[in-house]
Design a protein around this motif. Structure first.
Motif, PDB file in Angstrom:
ATOM      1  N   ILE A  95       0.854  -1.181   0.000  1.00  0.00           N
ATOM      2  CA  ILE A  95       0.000   0.000   0.000  1.00  0.00           C
ATOM      3  C   ILE A  95       0.892   1.234   0.000  1.00  0.00           C
ATOM      4  CG2 ILE A  95      -1.846   1.221   1.203  1.00  0.00           C
ATOM      5  CD1 ILE A  95      -2.685  -1.482   0.126  1.00  0.00           C
ATOM      6  N   ALA A  96       0.874   1.958  -1.103  1.00  0.00           N
ATOM      7  CA  ALA A  96       1.656   3.190  -1.171  1.00  0.00           C
ATOM      8  C   ALA A  96       0.988   4.260  -0.310  1.00  0.00           C
ATOM      9  CB  ALA A  96       1.773   3.662  -2.616  1.00  0.00           C
ATOM     10  N   LEU A 103      -4.360   6.013   6.677  1.00  0.00           N
ATOM     11  CA  LEU A 103      -3.832   4.837   7.352  1.00  0.00           C
ATOM     12  C   LEU A 103      -2.391   5.081   7.792  1.00  0.00           C
ATOM     13  CD1 LEU A 103      -4.172   1.919   8.265  1.00  0.00           C
ATOM     14  CD2 LEU A 103      -3.514   1.183   5.964  1.00  0.00           C
ATOM     15  N   TYR A 104      -1.590   5.669   6.916  1.00  0.00           N
ATOM     16  CA  TYR A 104      -0.210   5.996   7.297  1.00  0.00           C
ATOM     17  C   TYR A 104      -0.189   6.999   8.441  1.00  0.00           C
ATOM     18  CZ  TYR A 104       2.388   3.533   3.648  1.00  0.00           C
ATOM     19  OH  TYR A 104       2.978   2.557   2.869  1.00  0.00           O
ATOM     20  N   PRO A 327     -15.718   2.268   9.439  1.00  0.00           N
ATOM     21  CA  PRO A 327     -14.858   1.091   9.252  1.00  0.00           C
ATOM     22  C   PRO A 327     -13.441   1.509   8.910  1.00  0.00           C
ATOM     23  CG  PRO A 327     -16.219   1.424   7.323  1.00  0.00           C
ATOM     24  CD  PRO A 327     -16.669   2.447   8.335  1.00  0.00           C
ATOM     25  N   ALA A 328     -12.501   0.641   9.237  1.00  0.00           N
ATOM     26  CA  ALA A 328     -11.101   0.962   8.985  1.00  0.00           C
ATOM     27  C   ALA A 328     -10.780   1.020   7.499  1.00  0.00           C
ATOM     28  CB  ALA A 328     -10.203  -0.065   9.672  1.00  0.00           C
ATOM     29  N   CYS A 329     -11.584   0.374   6.642  1.00  0.00           N
ATOM     30  CA  CYS A 329     -11.300   0.427   5.205  1.00  0.00           C
ATOM     31  C   CYS A 329     -11.509   1.829   4.645  1.00  0.00           C
ATOM     32  CB  CYS A 329     -12.159  -0.585   4.444  1.00  0.00           C
ATOM     33  SG  CYS A 329     -13.931  -0.297   4.555  1.00  0.00           S
ATOM     34  N   ASP A 330     -12.195   2.707   5.388  1.00  0.00           N
ATOM     35  CA  ASP A 330     -12.326   4.099   4.954  1.00  0.00           C
ATOM     36  C   ASP A 330     -10.992   4.828   4.972  1.00  0.00           C
ATOM     37  OD1 ASP A 330     -14.953   3.798   4.476  1.00  0.00           O
ATOM     38  OD2 ASP A 330     -15.675   5.051   6.127  1.00  0.00           O
ATOM     39  N   LEU A 331      -9.989   4.236   5.609  1.00  0.00           N
ATOM     40  CA  LEU A 331      -8.657   4.843   5.614  1.00  0.00           C
ATOM     41  C   LEU A 331      -7.952   4.663   4.279  1.00  0.00           C
ATOM     42  CD1 LEU A 331      -7.491   3.577   9.119  1.00  0.00           C
ATOM     43  CD2 LEU A 331      -8.382   5.846   8.553  1.00  0.00           C
TER      44      LEU A 331
END
Length: 589
Positions: A95-96, A103-104, A327-331
């Motif tokens: 994941i760049a 997320l980073y 949800p965490a996938c929104d990051l």
């Protein structure tokens, strides 16, 4: 100092002590290799000074010098192999930062709160686990990446299980990742980093010596290297295990100050996600993979599977209320593309599918799953069942009005009916089932043997398949993946000749299991063609038979009675109660 600080310090000190013990194994091995050379130097100096002269001393001098030269050459070869051997690399979806800035940002904020170095990058794995992975070995560097002098001391990569991003909420993910990210602190210690590199080099050398695609000369030479590396690996294995235990203890103690209460609750979600992910792969994804289709939204599917589990299981009540939170996938900037890349990687790891899509290996959406996977699976297995019966010489049932679907003449040609299967299994005893099961097993094995091996992401003449060559840079293995993703399909090539799948989900099915599956498929085809049933998808159990919009779960008992005992009466009663006509021919593929 607080109890947490004391525990962290004890764990870190223990890890450093064990790291020094690992390095002492390396030092002792070097000392043993240098011992003949030291003896040779003493003899040569004694001869040069005139103190050790004479026939016997001259003979000893030349013998020891020869042995010392041979030992030094052998030690140099072992050291070169250990240093240059390519450690195992976990296949992941890279994941760049531009594809997941939030997320980073979350991970770096977590590292700042823990007062540890931030991971160098983030990658996803199609599994319910998270860990730190050292990718500083030169063989793991991308060919197009600029070389930096401090690359050897770079922070490890944070690998996150992709199901966590879709099932967990943002706060839960942060709590679960806290002890993992805290591990970058001990990993930065020079002694621990050196000990880890040494152990990984030994492991890589042993794996290299065990490869079967080597020539006779290389296999013989590497066999000696492998035995020496294995001996050193056994000598430091206990110290390495205790070192990692100390690192984990220190990281856990450090992370107690960050979302500790929430982490206890989040750990329940880890166990739940693992259960749902396992059911989704074995019951839902595996049938599609066997049909040459790969579900392209596995992480979305695990949310549906866990939601269904929470509806059925009282112990899971209340978990769905969490779905209203972020949800965490929104990051992620493009969660759909990431999910697709992780789903394709899961198919490679757990089933051995090709690295890229093609005519015989194409993605399938969940909305298309019942028609393109379930119905096709049933009709393919029913066709195989009748093909085996034809090869065994079992006569087809011919009733007035029977025809083979698609026959332009429309005549009374015997067609593939459920009656034919039931009559054969119920009329000839248990031996009929054994012969039919053996025939189906042989047919399945023949079809698998005729299937071409999975296509690699690179051709057979690419540098990655040339011994000693640097692998090409990892690139997106799916044309639909955005440029911000790097799916490390080449990470599978780095494992040399390890056969795919690397992690088979289930052992091969027995003949009786295959027979039961094929008879069930035949019954379902008859239900769809004669009783208005429909193929469906159950998120926890996979392919399902729907009648009047509801799933029928009472079919298995009648099928097992027919297959195991040769008793077709329970199945005939089920057919009569549901309106399925076994004498009518069905449509096959």
């Amino acid at each position: 100092m607080s109890d947490s600080g004391v525990g962290e310090e004890i764990g870190a000190q223990g890890a450093r002590a064990r790291a020094l013990a690992v390095l002492r194994v390396r030092s002792r091995a070097a000392a043993v290799a240098l011992l003949p050379a030291a003896a040779a130097v003493v003899l040569l100096v004694g001869g040069a000074t005139g103190r050790l002269t004479g026939g016997s001393w001259d003979a000893a001098r030349w013998a020891v010098t020869g042995v010392a030269a041979a030992v030094l050459l052998c030690a140099a070869a072992v050291a070169a192999v250990i240093t240059r051997a390519r450690p195992a690399l976990s296949p992941t979806v890279e994941i760049a930062e531009r594809s997941a800035p939030d997320l980073y940002r979350l991970v770096r904020d977590l590292a700042d709160r823990l007062n540890v170095p931030a991971p160098s990058s983030i990658a996803l794995t199609p599994d319910c686990d998270s860990w730190l992975e050292d990718r500083t070995h030169p063989a793991h560097a991308r060919a197009d990446a600029p070389h930096t002098p401090g690359a050897a001391s770079a922070a490890p990569v944070l690998v996150i299980g992709s199901p966590f991003l879709w099932w967990m909420r943002v706060a839960e993910l942060r709590a679960v990742l806290a002890p993992v990210v805290a591990g970058t602190g001990p990993a930065a210690h020079p002694d621990i980093a050196a000990a880890r590199r040494f152990v990984r080099g030994l492991d890589a050398a042993v794996a290299l010596a065990g490869r079967r695609d080597l020539g006779l000369i290389r296999r013989t030479a590497l066999g000696l290297v492998g035995r020496i590396a294995r001996l050193m690996l056994r000598a430091c294995a206990e110290h390495a295990a205790l070192m990692e235990r100390g690192v984990a203890s220190a990281a856990s103690e450090r992370a107690q100050g960050v979302d500790y209460g929430l982490r206890i609750v989040a750990q329940e979600q880890v166990g739940l996600a693992y259960a749902g992910w396992d059911r989704l792969l074995t019951r839902v994804a595996l049938p599609a993979w066997r049909m040459g289709r790969w579900p392209s939204r596995l992480d979305v599917g695990v949310v549906s599977a866990l939601t269904e589990l929470s509806r059925r299981d009282r112990l899971a009540e209340g978990f769905t209320s969490r779905l209203g939170e972020r949800p965490a996938c929104d990051l992620l900037e493009e969660p759909g593309a990431v999910d697709e890349a992780a789903s394709l990687l899961a198919a490679r790891l757990f089933h051995g599918g090709p690295a890229v899509s093609g005519p015989d290996w194409s993605p399938v959406d969940w909305q298309q799953y019942p028609e393109e996977v379930v119905d096709r699976k049933w009709r393919t297995e029913a066709a195989r069942l009748h093909r085996v019966l034809d090869d065994m010489g079992v006569r087809r049932s011919a009733r007035p009005g029977d025809w083979t679907p698609g026959d332009p003449a429309g005549g009374a040609v015997p067609g593939p009916t459920l009656d034919r299967v039931m009559a054969h299994l119920a009329g000839q005893g248990e031996e009929a089932g054994d012969r039919l099961a053996a025939g189906i097993s042989a047919e399945v094995a023949r079809e698998e043997a005729e299937t071409p091996p999975p296509a690699s992401a690179t051709s057979s003449t690419s540098p990655s398949n040339t011994p000693g060559a640097n692998p090409p840079p990892p690139t997106a293995t799916d044309a639909t993946a955005p440029a911000t993703l790097d799916t490390t399909g080449d990470a599978l090539a780095l494992r040399g000749t390890d056969p795919l799948p690397l992690f088979p989900l289930m052992p091969p099915r027995t003949g009786r299991e295959l027979l039961a599956d094929h008879v069930t498929a035949m019954v379902c085809c008859a239900a769809v063609d004669t009783a208005g049933a429909a193929p469906g998808l159950d998120w926890l159990d996979g392919p399902a038979l729907l009648m009047d919009g509801k799933r029928r779960t009472d079919l298995a008992g009648g099928v097992l009675s027919l297959v195991e005992d040769g008793d077709g009466e329970p199945l005939r009663m089920w057919l009569a109660s549901t309106g399925v006509r076994p004498e009518k021919p069905v449509r096959l593929v």
